[in-house]
Motif scaffolding. Structure first.
Motif, PDB file in Angstrom:
ATOM      1  N   PHE A  53       0.836  -1.206   0.000  1.00  0.00           N
ATOM      2  CA  PHE A  53       0.000   0.000   0.000  1.00  0.00           C
ATOM      3  C   PHE A  53       0.870   1.256   0.000  1.00  0.00           C
ATOM      4  CE2 PHE A  53      -2.093   3.425   2.393  1.00  0.00           C
ATOM      5  CZ  PHE A  53      -3.248   3.579   1.650  1.00  0.00           C
ATOM      6  N   ILE A  54       1.882   1.292   0.848  1.00  0.00           N
ATOM      7  CA  ILE A  54       2.771   2.455   0.937  1.00  0.00           C
ATOM      8  C   ILE A  54       3.463   2.688  -0.404  1.00  0.00           C
ATOM      9  CG2 ILE A  54       4.849   3.381   2.028  1.00  0.00           C
ATOM     10  CD1 ILE A  54       2.390   3.385   3.844  1.00  0.00           C
ATOM     11  N   LYS A  55       3.965   1.622  -1.011  1.00  0.00           N
ATOM     12  CA  LYS A  55       4.663   1.732  -2.295  1.00  0.00           C
ATOM     13  C   LYS A  55       3.733   2.286  -3.376  1.00  0.00           C
ATOM     14  CE  LYS A  55       7.529  -1.051  -5.447  1.00  0.00           C
ATOM     15  NZ  LYS A  55       6.772  -0.863  -6.696  1.00  0.00           N
ATOM     16  N   LEU A  56       2.500   1.794  -3.430  1.00  0.00           N
ATOM     17  CA  LEU A  56       1.547   2.250  -4.444  1.00  0.00           C
ATOM     18  C   LEU A  56       1.192   3.721  -4.252  1.00  0.00           C
ATOM     19  CD1 LEU A  56      -0.774  -0.894  -4.516  1.00  0.00           C
ATOM     20  CD2 LEU A  56       0.606  -0.045  -6.438  1.00  0.00           C
ATOM     21  N   VAL A  57       1.003   4.140  -3.007  1.00  0.00           N
ATOM     22  CA  VAL A  57       0.695   5.549  -2.734  1.00  0.00           C
ATOM     23  C   VAL A  57       1.861   6.443  -3.138  1.00  0.00           C
ATOM     24  CG1 VAL A  57       0.234   7.258  -0.922  1.00  0.00           C
ATOM     25  CG2 VAL A  57      -0.952   5.067  -0.889  1.00  0.00           C
ATOM     26  N   GLU A  58       3.059   6.036  -2.757  1.00  0.00           N
ATOM     27  CA  GLU A  58       4.243   6.833  -3.087  1.00  0.00           C
ATOM     28  C   GLU A  58       4.444   6.942  -4.593  1.00  0.00           C
ATOM     29  OE1 GLU A  58       7.257   4.859  -0.814  1.00  0.00           O
ATOM     30  OE2 GLU A  58       6.988   6.219   0.912  1.00  0.00           O
ATOM     31  N   GLU A  59       4.018   5.921  -5.338  1.00  0.00           N
ATOM     32  CA  GLU A  59       4.109   5.944  -6.800  1.00  0.00           C
ATOM     33  C   GLU A  59       2.961   6.729  -7.432  1.00  0.00           C
ATOM     34  OE1 GLU A  59       6.256   1.540  -7.323  1.00  0.00           O
ATOM     35  OE2 GLU A  59       4.121   1.803  -7.751  1.00  0.00           O
ATOM     36  N   GLY A  60       1.993   7.114  -6.618  1.00  0.00           N
ATOM     37  CA  GLY A  60       0.846   7.858  -7.135  1.00  0.00           C
ATOM     38  C   GLY A  60      -0.239   6.987  -7.714  1.00  0.00           C
ATOM     39  N   ASN A  61      -0.156   5.679  -7.499  1.00  0.00           N
ATOM     40  CA  ASN A  61      -1.165   4.747  -8.025  1.00  0.00           C
ATOM     41  C   ASN A  61      -2.264   4.578  -6.963  1.00  0.00           C
ATOM     42  OD1 ASN A  61      -2.637   2.742  -9.257  1.00  0.00           O
ATOM     43  ND2 ASN A  61      -0.850   1.507  -9.829  1.00  0.00           N
ATOM     44  N   ILE A  62      -3.091   5.607  -6.851  1.00  0.00           N
ATOM     45  CA  ILE A  62      -4.077   5.652  -5.771  1.00  0.00           C
ATOM     46  C   ILE A  62      -5.158   4.590  -5.940  1.00  0.00           C
ATOM     47  CG2 ILE A  62      -5.715   7.123  -4.529  1.00  0.00           C
ATOM     48  CD1 ILE A  62      -2.752   7.946  -4.301  1.00  0.00           C
ATOM     49  N   ARG A  63      -5.525   4.298  -7.171  1.00  0.00           N
ATOM     50  CA  ARG A  63      -6.579   3.300  -7.392  1.00  0.00           C
ATOM     51  C   ARG A  63      -6.148   1.924  -6.880  1.00  0.00           C
ATOM     52  NH1 ARG A  63     -11.099   3.086 -10.743  1.00  0.00           N
ATOM     53  NH2 ARG A  63     -11.846   0.968 -11.140  1.00  0.00           N
ATOM     54  N   GLU A  64      -4.933   1.508  -7.232  1.00  0.00           N
ATOM     55  CA  GLU A  64      -4.470   0.201  -6.784  1.00  0.00           C
ATOM     56  C   GLU A  64      -4.172   0.186  -5.286  1.00  0.00           C
ATOM     57  OE1 GLU A  64      -4.626  -2.639  -8.512  1.00  0.00           O
ATOM     58  OE2 GLU A  64      -5.656  -1.299  -9.905  1.00  0.00           O
ATOM     59  N   ALA A  65      -3.761   1.342  -4.766  1.00  0.00           N
ATOM     60  CA  ALA A  65      -3.564   1.443  -3.314  1.00  0.00           C
ATOM     61  C   ALA A  65      -4.898   1.261  -2.591  1.00  0.00           C
ATOM     62  CB  ALA A  65      -2.942   2.789  -2.964  1.00  0.00           C
ATOM     63  N   ALA A  66      -5.948   1.885  -3.145  1.00  0.00           N
ATOM     64  CA  ALA A  66      -7.285   1.745  -2.568  1.00  0.00           C
ATOM     65  C   ALA A  66      -7.752   0.293  -2.647  1.00  0.00           C
ATOM     66  CB  ALA A  66      -8.269   2.659  -3.296  1.00  0.00           C
ATOM     67  N   ARG A  67      -7.446  -0.376  -3.758  1.00  0.00           N
ATOM     68  CA  ARG A  67      -7.822  -1.796  -3.902  1.00  0.00           C
ATOM     69  C   ARG A  67      -7.137  -2.633  -2.806  1.00  0.00           C
ATOM     70  NH1 ARG A  67      -9.415  -4.483  -8.552  1.00  0.00           N
ATOM     71  NH2 ARG A  67      -8.546  -2.816  -9.864  1.00  0.00           N
ATOM     72  N   GLU A  68      -5.856  -2.362  -2.601  1.00  0.00           N
ATOM     73  CA  GLU A  68      -5.099  -3.104  -1.586  1.00  0.00           C
ATOM     74  C   GLU A  68      -5.696  -2.891  -0.197  1.00  0.00           C
ATOM     75  OE1 GLU A  68      -2.054  -5.751  -0.573  1.00  0.00           O
ATOM     76  OE2 GLU A  68      -2.756  -5.091  -2.561  1.00  0.00           O
ATOM     77  N   MET A  69      -6.023  -1.643   0.123  1.00  0.00           N
ATOM     78  CA  MET A  69      -6.591  -1.330   1.433  1.00  0.00           C
ATOM     79  C   MET A  69      -7.963  -1.992   1.608  1.00  0.00           C
ATOM     80  SD  MET A  69      -6.094   0.113   4.349  1.00  0.00           S
ATOM     81  CE  MET A  69      -4.668   1.174   4.101  1.00  0.00           C
ATOM     82  N   MET A  70      -8.763  -1.993   0.526  1.00  0.00           N
ATOM     83  CA  MET A  70     -10.089  -2.604   0.605  1.00  0.00           C
ATOM     84  C   MET A  70      -9.995  -4.114   0.812  1.00  0.00           C
ATOM     85  SD  MET A  70     -11.934  -0.399  -2.417  1.00  0.00           S
ATOM     86  CE  MET A  70     -13.360  -1.437  -2.593  1.00  0.00           C
ATOM     87  N   VAL A  71      -9.174  -4.769   0.002  1.00  0.00           N
ATOM     88  CA  VAL A  71      -9.089  -6.229   0.037  1.00  0.00           C
ATOM     89  C   VAL A  71      -8.437  -6.726   1.323  1.00  0.00           C
ATOM     90  CG1 VAL A  71      -8.022  -8.241  -1.064  1.00  0.00           C
ATOM     91  CG2 VAL A  71      -9.106  -6.477  -2.471  1.00  0.00           C
ATOM     92  N   GLU A  72      -7.404  -6.030   1.765  1.00  0.00           N
ATOM     93  CA  GLU A  72      -6.621  -6.513   2.899  1.00  0.00           C
ATOM     94  C   GLU A  72      -7.102  -6.009   4.255  1.00  0.00           C
ATOM     95  OE1 GLU A  72      -4.384  -8.789   2.790  1.00  0.00           O
ATOM     96  OE2 GLU A  72      -4.357  -8.967   0.604  1.00  0.00           O
ATOM     97  N   TYR A  73      -7.824  -4.873   4.253  1.00  0.00           N
ATOM     98  CA  TYR A  73      -8.223  -4.318   5.553  1.00  0.00           C
ATOM     99  C   TYR A  73      -9.730  -4.089   5.663  1.00  0.00           C
ATOM    100  CZ  TYR A  73      -8.821  -1.058   9.437  1.00  0.00           C
ATOM    101  OH  TYR A  73      -9.254  -0.451  10.586  1.00  0.00           O
ATOM    102  N   TYR A  74     -10.286  -3.231   4.774  1.00  0.00           N
ATOM    103  CA  TYR A  74     -11.673  -2.815   4.956  1.00  0.00           C
ATOM    104  C   TYR A  74     -12.683  -3.931   4.728  1.00  0.00           C
ATOM    105  CZ  TYR A  74     -10.942   2.101   5.932  1.00  0.00           C
ATOM    106  OH  TYR A  74     -10.601   3.276   6.547  1.00  0.00           O
ATOM    107  N   ASP A  75     -12.531  -4.691   3.654  1.00  0.00           N
ATOM    108  CA  ASP A  75     -13.524  -5.739   3.384  1.00  0.00           C
ATOM    109  C   ASP A  75     -13.571  -6.802   4.487  1.00  0.00           C
ATOM    110  OD1 ASP A  75     -14.194  -4.341   1.167  1.00  0.00           O
ATOM    111  OD2 ASP A  75     -13.701  -5.914  -0.289  1.00  0.00           O
ATOM    112  N   PRO A  76     -12.425  -7.320   4.943  1.00  0.00           N
ATOM    113  CA  PRO A  76     -12.491  -8.282   6.056  1.00  0.00           C
ATOM    114  C   PRO A  76     -13.124  -7.681   7.313  1.00  0.00           C
ATOM    115  CG  PRO A  76     -10.350  -8.394   4.979  1.00  0.00           C
ATOM    116  CD  PRO A  76     -11.053  -7.203   4.400  1.00  0.00           C
TER     117      PRO A  76
END
Length: 352
Positions: A294-317
Motif C-alpha cells: 500500500f505504501i509503495k503504491l501511494v508513493e508511486e501515485g497509483n491511488i486506485r491500486e492502493a485503494a484496492r489493496e486497502m479494501m481487500v486486505e483491511y476494509y472488506d475483512p
C-alpha cells in the motif's frame, strides 16, 4: 432620557419550546465568534456583544477585581460596536416579526441586548436559559420525537455509494438523513481526508434533532454507521431506533466501488501525505506485506491500486465481520449508483 440596558432583563423571555410554535423569527447568538463557531442553534446568526479577547478580559476582571469593574469593561467594549449592531438588527427587523437574542445561559449578554432594543421599540425577546437550556431541551426531547419513527438503514462495504444513493433518493422525494454529512466525516480512518474539519458533537446533535423534528413522514433512509462517526457519537435514542429499524444490505462489484472512492478523493490537496499518515495508524492491523505494498503504491501515485489493496486486505475483512452481525430485511446487488437508486426506489415502496 438615560437608558439603563441592565434594567428589566427578566422581562420578554421565551423558552425554546415556546419558540418552536412561533413563525418568522430570527435567532441572534450574541456570544463570541469562538463560541458560535463551536456550536450554535441551527439558523442562528452571530452578532457578538463581546469579541473573543474582550470576553477573556471581562471574565478576568470579574474574577480578580469586581463584578462592577467587569460590567463597566463590558459596556465600554459594546459601545464601540453598538452602532454597527443596531444597524444589523434594524435590517433584520424589516424581515422578521420578532428577534430572539441568546447567550450561553440567558444572562447579561442577551439580556442587555433585549432590554436595549426593546427600549428602542423593536420586538425582541431573550431565550430563557440561553444556549444551555436549548441543549437540555433538545437532548431530552430527542427521545420523544424518535417515537413512531422507522429508520431504513443502508449497509454495505466501503465504496458501494451509499451516501451518493441517499443524495439521489432525497432528490426523488424520499426522506433521508446524511449522518456523515452532518458529522463532516466519512466514518472511517480515512474519513476526515479532504474535509476541512469535523463538526462538534453539539452541532451534530442540533442538526440531527432538527432533521428528525421537522421530518415530513415517519420513514427516513440513512446510511449504516457504527455508534461513532469519526469523533462524533450518535445519541442513544437515535442509535436505538437505528438498531430496531429496517436494514438493507447493498453490494456491488469492486471496480464500481473503486470508481466511487477515486471520485471522492480526486483533487484533494496533500492526498498522498494524508493517506500515508493514516496508513501508519493502521499498520498494526494489516499484514506486513500488504502494508508495504500500500505504501509503495501511494508513493508511486497509483491511488486506485492502493485503494484496492486497502479494501481487500483491511476494509472488506473488517466490514464482513460487522455486516454479519445484522439480519437484513432486504439485500440488493447494484452495478452503478443509478442502478442502486432504481432498485432501492422499488424496495422502499413497501415500507412507506
Amino acid at each position: 432620557m438615560k437608558i439603563n440596558i441592565y434594567d428589566d432583563m427578566n422581562k420578554n423571555e421565551i423558552t425554546y419550546s415556546e419558540l418552536l410554535k412561533k413563525k418568522n423569527y430570527i435567532l441572534i447568538d450574541v456570544r463570541t465568534p469562538k463560541e458560535y463557531e463551536e456550536s450554535t442553534i441551527p439558523g442562528a446568526i452571530n452578532i457578538p456583544v463581546l469579541l473573543d479577547e474582550e470576553r477573556v478580559m471581562v471574565g478576568t476582571a470579574y474574577k480578580k477585581e469586581s463584578p462592577e469593574k467587569a460590567k463597566l469593561m463590558g459596556v465600554e467594549a459594546i459601545s464601540k460596536r453598538l452602532g454597527a449592531i443596531t444597524s444589523e438588527v434594524s435590517e433584520l427587523a424589516k424581515k422578521y416579526d420578532s428577534i430572539i437574542f441568546f447567550c450561553a445561559r440567558g444572562g447579561m449578554r442577551s439580556g442587555s441586548m433585549t432590554s436595549f432594543f426593546n427600549s428602542m421599540g423593536y420586538k425582541t425577546a431573550r431565550l430563557s436559559g440561553g444556549y444551555k437550556s436549548y441543549r437540555s431541551f433538545i437532548m431530552n426531547d430527542l427521545e420523544n420525537i424518535v417515537k413512531g419513527l422507522t429508520l431504513i438503514t443502508l449497509h454495505g462495504k466501503t465504496g458501494t455509494g451509499k451516501t451518493k444513493i441517499l443524495f439521489e433518493l432525497a432528490k426523488k422525494g424520499f426522506e433521508t438523513i446524511d449522518l456523515e454529512g452532518m458529522a463532516k466525516n466519512r466514518g472511517s480512518h480515512f474519513g476526515h481526508i479532504g474535509i476541512p474539519q469535523d463538526r462538534s458533537q453539539k452541532t451534530f446533535e442540533s442538526l440531527l434533532y432538527d432533521a428528525v423534528k421537522h421530518r415530513k413522514n415517519n420513514v427516513i433512509v440513512i446510511e449504516g454507521e457504527s455508534r461513532k462517526i469519526g469523533p462524533i457519537h450518535i445519541p442513544e435514542p437515535f442509535w436505538n431506533t437505528m438498531k430496531n429499524g429496517v436494514k438493507i444490505l447493498v453490494e456491488g462489484p469492486i471496480e464500481m466501488r473503486l470508481d466511487i472512492i477515486i471520485e471522492d478523493y480526486t483533487g484533494i490537496e496533500e492526498l498522498k501525505e494524508n493517506l500515508l499518515d493514516v496508513a501508519k495508524k493502521l499498520k498494526r492491523y494489516m499484514d506486513g506485506n500488504a502494508y508495504s505494498k500500500f505504501i509503495k503504491l501511494v508513493e508511486e501515485g497509483n491511488i486506485r491500486e492502493a485503494a484496492r489493496e486497502m479494501m481487500v486486505e483491511y476494509y472488506d475483512p473488517m466490514y464482513n465481520k460487522s455486516l454479519n452481525k445484522h439480519d437484513y430485511q432486504e439485500e440488493i446487488y447494484i452495478e452503478s449508483i443509478e442502478d442502486g437508486v432504481l432498485k432501492l426506489e422499488n424496495t422502499l415502496k413497501k415500507y412507506l
